[in-house]
Structures are given as C-alpha cells and as structure tokens.
Design an enzyme around this catalytic site. Structure first.
Site, short mmCIF file in Angstrom:
data_model
loop_
_atom_site.label_atom_id
_atom_site.label_comp_id
_atom_site.label_asym_id
_atom_site.label_seq_id
_atom_site.Cartn_x
_atom_site.Cartn_y
_atom_site.Cartn_z
N ASP A 164 19.55 -4.85 -5.63
CA ASP A 164 19.43 -3.72 -6.56
C ASP A 164 20.69 -3.57 -7.40
O ASP A 164 21.79 -3.41 -6.86
CB ASP A 164 19.20 -2.46 -5.72
CG ASP A 164 18.58 -1.32 -6.50
OD1 ASP A 164 18.63 -1.35 -7.73
OD2 ASP A 164 18.06 -0.40 -5.86
N ASP A 165 20.55 -3.67 -8.71
CA ASP A 165 21.68 -3.46 -9.64
C ASP A 165 22.74 -4.55 -9.54
O ASP A 165 23.92 -4.29 -9.84
CB ASP A 165 22.35 -2.10 -9.41
CG ASP A 165 21.54 -0.93 -9.95
OD1 ASP A 165 20.37 -1.14 -10.33
OD2 ASP A 165 22.07 0.19 -9.99
N CYS A 203 14.96 -0.16 -12.04
CA CYS A 203 14.38 -0.24 -10.70
C CYS A 203 12.85 -0.21 -10.68
O CYS A 203 12.20 -1.18 -10.32
CB CYS A 203 14.90 0.90 -9.83
SG CYS A 203 16.69 1.07 -9.77
N ARG A 210 9.99 -3.29 -10.09
CA ARG A 210 9.21 -3.32 -8.85
C ARG A 210 7.71 -3.26 -9.12
O ARG A 210 6.91 -3.89 -8.41
CB ARG A 210 9.65 -2.16 -7.94
CG ARG A 210 10.97 -2.46 -7.25
CD ARG A 210 11.62 -1.23 -6.63
NE ARG A 210 12.75 -1.64 -5.80
CZ ARG A 210 13.93 -2.05 -6.26
NH1 ARG A 210 14.13 -2.10 -7.56
NH2 ARG A 210 14.89 -2.43 -5.45
N LYS A 212 13.82 -0.77 0.05
CA LYS A 212 13.56 0.20 -1.03
C LYS A 212 12.18 -0.04 -1.65
O LYS A 212 11.86 -1.15 -2.07
CB LYS A 212 14.65 0.08 -2.09
CG LYS A 212 14.43 0.91 -3.34
CD LYS A 212 15.62 0.81 -4.26
CE LYS A 212 15.36 1.43 -5.62
NZ LYS A 212 16.54 1.43 -6.49
N HIS A 246 10.34 2.71 -4.02
CA HIS A 246 10.58 3.29 -5.35
C HIS A 246 9.39 3.14 -6.29
O HIS A 246 9.56 2.93 -7.49
CB HIS A 246 11.84 2.67 -5.97
CG HIS A 246 12.57 3.63 -6.88
ND1 HIS A 246 13.51 3.23 -7.79
CD2 HIS A 246 12.49 4.99 -6.99
CE1 HIS A 246 13.99 4.27 -8.44
NE2 HIS A 246 13.38 5.36 -7.97
N HIS A 286 23.45 -1.26 -5.26
CA HIS A 286 23.23 0.00 -5.99
C HIS A 286 24.17 1.08 -5.46
O HIS A 286 24.52 1.09 -4.28
CB HIS A 286 21.77 0.41 -5.78
CG HIS A 286 21.28 1.56 -6.61
ND1 HIS A 286 21.68 2.86 -6.38
CD2 HIS A 286 20.39 1.61 -7.63
CE1 HIS A 286 21.06 3.66 -7.24
NE2 HIS A 286 20.27 2.92 -8.01
N ASP A 332 16.78 -6.68 -9.41
CA ASP A 332 15.81 -5.88 -10.16
C ASP A 332 16.25 -5.57 -11.59
O ASP A 332 15.43 -5.24 -12.44
CB ASP A 332 15.48 -4.57 -9.42
CG ASP A 332 16.67 -3.63 -9.28
OD1 ASP A 332 17.82 -4.06 -9.52
OD2 ASP A 332 16.45 -2.46 -8.91
N ASN A 333 17.53 -5.64 -11.87
CA ASN A 333 18.06 -5.43 -13.23
C ASN A 333 19.52 -5.85 -13.24
O ASN A 333 20.08 -6.24 -12.22
CB ASN A 333 17.91 -3.97 -13.68
CG ASN A 333 18.34 -2.94 -12.64
OD1 ASN A 333 17.49 -2.22 -12.11
ND2 ASN A 333 19.62 -2.87 -12.34
N LYS A 386 22.32 -2.49 -17.23
CA LYS A 386 21.06 -1.92 -16.78
C LYS A 386 20.52 -0.92 -17.81
O LYS A 386 21.28 -0.16 -18.40
CB LYS A 386 21.30 -1.23 -15.44
CG LYS A 386 20.16 -0.40 -14.87
CD LYS A 386 20.60 0.26 -13.59
CE LYS A 386 19.52 1.14 -12.98
NZ LYS A 386 19.97 1.75 -11.69
#
Length: 536
Positions: A38-39, A76, A80, A142, A144, A234, A338-339, A361
């Site tokens: 994540d991130d 995010c 997903r 996660k 989300h 993240h 994810d980004n 992001k």
C-alpha cells in the site's frame, strides 16, 4: 453378475475414471498468491533500483519476471476494485473513495452508479469466479471496498478471511489511525467482527500469520487462491525498532542523492532506457517545503524503509512454508503496489520513492500510477524466461484475466442471476512465458478525482485537475487549471518534455479516445462533482 449389472459397473468405472482424470487435471492447476502493498513507490525495492533490503522479492524477480511498465489506478479503493473485478473502477462502482456506498448522501446527489460503491450486481469478483472453478479462497489484510457487511470479503467470494475493512490503522495497535487511541478499527474474521486483536499485533506480521494459517488449513490436492494485502508502507509510518536501525545511515546523503542513485540503478538494471531524463522536482517543492520538518521526515524515511523490509521478511516466511509443503514451484505469486508513494514523508522523499517519475499518489502522472509487478511461477515460467524484464505495458485490470487463465477457467456471462460485464484486462501469461506479448498500441485510461490520462502505446496524454500544494498533493475541489500534456514515454518515461504544442492532431485524437472511454465507463466530469461539493 448379469449383463445389466456388468453394464452398470462398466459405466460406473468409466465415470470414476473420468472423475479421477478431472481431479488429476485440477491438481495440476497452480495455487495463486496475490500480494499487494500500500502506497509503495516504483523504485523502493532492490530489484527496482532501491536501497531497501528486499532479498526475498529480489530472488522472486530474478527467478521469475518483472514488468518495467505496469500501472495501477492511482489510489487505494479504485485499484482494489479493478484488482478484484478486472474492470475499470467506475464500472465496478468505485469511481471515488466512497466506503459508505449507496448510503452516502453526497454520492447519492451525484446520482451515478459509478460512484455508489462496489456493485452487488452486474460484476463478479476474482475469488467468486475461482471458487466456482474449484479453488479454495482466502484473504488476509486490507480490504477497503466498503463498510457494509454485503461488501465484506466473505460476501464477495472468500471462504476464509481476516480483513481490515477500512483503509488504515495504527500498525502496532490496530486503533483507528487518526486517533492514536481505541477502539480498534473494524476487523472482520470470516464475516464476524473482531473484538480483540492478538497481543503481539503488528499489521504486517499478523496478516502474514493468518495467511500462513489459511495455507496450512487448505485441503491437500485442491488448488487455492490467496490474497495478502499489506497496509505497509501506508501511513501511519511505524516499524519495529530493530528494522529501523538497519537504515540509520542509509539516507544520510539526503533525498536528492538517493534519487540520483536510484535513477542510475534503474538504467543499469534495464528498467529505464539510457536516454531517459530525470524530471525536475515538482514546482510545489519550494526551498521552504524542502526544509520543513526535515528531521522528522528523514526519520520517517528510515521507518518507511523498515516497513518495506518487514514485508520482505514476512514474504520469506510465506516462501519457506510453500517450500515445506511442496507447493512453491506450482504457486503463481504476483506482487504489486496499489498506487505510487504519497507525500506523508514530504514531497522530496515521496519523489524518491517514485523515481524516475513525476508526482505522487492520486495524480495520474506516472509517479501516481506506476507499480512494480513481480511474477514468480517455476512451473509456468520456463528457465529461459526467468529473470527477464518485460517491456509490454500492463495494468491492474490484467490481474483478473491472468489468474483466470492460470486457473484454466473463464469469466461467466452471468452471476447470481444477473449478466456481468466482461473483464477489460488481458492475460499476462503469454508475456510471462515468452510465448506472446501484449498489444503494442494498447489504449489504457485513467480518471482519479479529475486527474485524467490516456495512454496509446508509448504515447501518453495527461492533465491534472488543479495545481499542487506545497506538500505536493493534487487539489481537487476548485476549478480545473491543468491543461492536456503529451509525452513520448518510450523515450521520456519521466514526462519531462511536453509535446502537445508540436502534435495537436495527436492530442485531439487521444482526447477523443479518453472521452469515449469516460462515457463508456460512467465517469462524471469532476467539474460537475465540484459544483455539487460547493453547493449549500
């Protein structure tokens, strides 16, 4: 035994043989492990030019394959949604960060199903398809994709799950990340709310603990699909002190020197062309912004690196267990982010993570949408192909099609008595095996909070919705200020030379491609959304 009984016995034996053969074929299908962080920026991993210690991922890349140009959906929830459905986010109902779904009063005013949360009808998720095809399914990490129970993992195809339903939590306590105190965020295990987390909770470690339990509990001889979605790195930026200590001197030279080293390493690895140029720092990175909170942000960079280090350590646990169970060679492992990295550590360190690209992001410049993609599958990637860097352009929508291809199954035309959209993505297996490639003139599009882009082969047309802030964030609640910019990313991956003025016809044709796509998937122009935001 009379003739009729003999005939029936022969028939039963034939059926038994057929079932045995079918079972044997099913046994040969690979397990699939999808790992998302994540991130995390494009160049944070060792095998993507970074200095973070990632020996497990480096080994998977060297014994598998990695993509030089792979893209996500800039944030995010949208990524997903695409990952789970093989669709663009708007088609899946996740055109924006709406965790409340159809109950959200603002998005009800917008009135488009593209913004009302993950759809319950008209789409089918990856675990739903694979489960119907005979796969065992589990996830840890996660989610989300909606707070309502009908959106939880157990309602969308996962037989077993341990999930953080929202977007973030305190790494050591599970508390809601903006509070620094209880209660814990919403965690769900197999559809039931979790009241208490393990005493030794650390998100990365705990998610891996559950993934290992699920692997151990899987029925032998039957393939499984696992989704391991780390929250790291993240925010909040928190890590084990022993891991942070490894990086005490790593970033002493500062972000500019670190960024240059990564850039040169990317070219040495063959991930970037020699003629590539490193973009200037974003215009918003003023001297004041560079110095603001420098000591804190330098410490956060060391901690951020430690968080990624810990992900790699936990993936080593997964690899060890798969080897012990004799499943490693026939498990397709896919790893991505994810980004792009955000600006929590400040815009300088954020741009280090996103080297060699622009911005962060949420932006759809490549700093926001470029992701590493590592694929490892000894039984599916020949020795001749291992360690190869794939230059085809891939997208997160392709993961769905790739997994179905590996599982030897297809997207159904209907699910739960409703027709479903066909997936937008393409299987990556031909490119991974060396037996084919993705179309060189492929068209891909993005819309994220008004930031828009369309890619046609190596050409990219992109515009930001508004100007960035001093922190490097892209604003999205005022008037549109960004203009269309055109880049030849084959030679200029850093998007340093805007060719829009020299090629107006290409700008016009690619603008039409974007507008056609936006209409097809249900994008509501950001200008209209901002007007509703500003209305009393």
């Amino acid at each position: 035994m009379n003739r009729l009984q003999l005939s029936r016995l022969t028939l039963l034996c034939g059926i038994g043989l057929l079932l045995a053969c079918t079972s044997a074929v099913a046994d040969e299908r690979p397990n699939i492990l999808l790992v998302m962080v994540d991130d995390m920026g494009y160049s944070d991993l060792g095998c993507y030019g970074g200095e973070v210690r990632t020996p497990t991922l480096d080994a998977l890349a060297n014994d598998g394959a990695r993509f030089a140009r792979f893209f996500n959906c800039a944030q995010c929830c949208p990524t997903r949604a695409s990952l789970m459905t093989g669709l663009y986010p708007h088609q899946a109902g996740v055109g924006d960060m709406n965790e409340e779904g159809a109950n959200n009063e603002f998005w009800k005013r917008v009135g488009s199903p593209a913004y009302l949360g993950l759809k319950s009808r008209g789409i089918v998720t990856l675990p739903e398809v694979l489960r119907a095809a005979g796969y065992q399914t589990f996830m840890a990490g996660k989610w989300h994709l909606g707070k309502a129970p009908e959106c939880w993992p157990n309602s969308r195809g996962f037989e077993r799950s341990f999930a953080l339903i929202g977007g973030a939590c305190e790494q050591f306590t599970g508390y809601r990340s903006w509070q620094q105190k209880g209660p814990i965020s919403l965690f769900v295990e197999n559809g039931q709310k979790v009241e208490k987390l393990p005493s030794d909770f650390y998100s990365t470690d705990t998610f891996t603990d559950y993934a290992l339990r699920f692997i151990d509990a899987a029925e032998p001889g039957k393939p499984w699909f696992g989704y391991l979605a780390f929250t790291a790195p993240h925010w909040p930026i928190q890590a084990h002190e022993a891991d942070v200590a490894k990086y005490a001197e790593t970033y002493a030279d500062g972000p500019a020197a670190t960024r240059l080293r990564r850039f040169e390493r990317l070219k040495q690895l063959g991930l970037m062309p020699e003629i590539a140029r490193l973009p200037q720092l974003d215009d918003t990175v003023t001297p004041e912004a560079q110095q603001a909170k420098k000591e804190t942000r330098d410490r956060w960079m060391r901690t951020y690196a430690a968080m990624i280090d810990r992900v790699d350590q936990n993936l080593a646990r997964i690899v060890k267990r798969l080897r012990e169970r004799g499943q490693f060679d026939n498990t397709l492992i896919l790893f991505l982010s994810d980004n792009g990295s955000d600006t929590v550590r400040g815009p300088l360190w954020g741009q280090v993570s996103n080297t060699p690209f622009r911005r962060f992001k949420v932006s759809v410049n490549d700093g926001g949408i470029a992701s590493p993609l590592i694929a490892h599958w000894p039984n599916g990637i020949s020795r001749e192909q291992r360690g190869r860097i794939i230059r085809d352009i891939g997208h997160v929508i392709d993961i769905h099609a790739t997994c179905l291809d590996a599982a030897r199954t297809q997207q159904p035309q209907s699910f739960r008595d409703h027709n479903v959209l066909p997936p937008e993505g393409l299987s990556l297996l031909p490119a991974l095996s060396g037996n084919g490639s993705l179309p060189s003139d492929r068209v891909l599009c993005w819309e994220r909070m008004g930031n828009e882009a369309v890619r046609q082969g190596g050409w990219k047309l992109v515009r930001a919705y508004g100007a960035g802030t001093e922190e490097g964030n892209i604003t999205s609640t005022g008037p549109r200020t960004g203009q269309w910019e055109l880049y030849d990313t084959s030679n200029d991956p850093g998007e340093t030379t805007n060719l829009a003025a020299q090629q107006p016809e290409r700008v016009q044709s690619m603008t039409r491609l974007f507008e056609s796509w936006a209409t097809r998937v249900g994008v509501v122009p950001r200008e209209e959304i901002v007007k509703l935001m500003q209305a009393k």
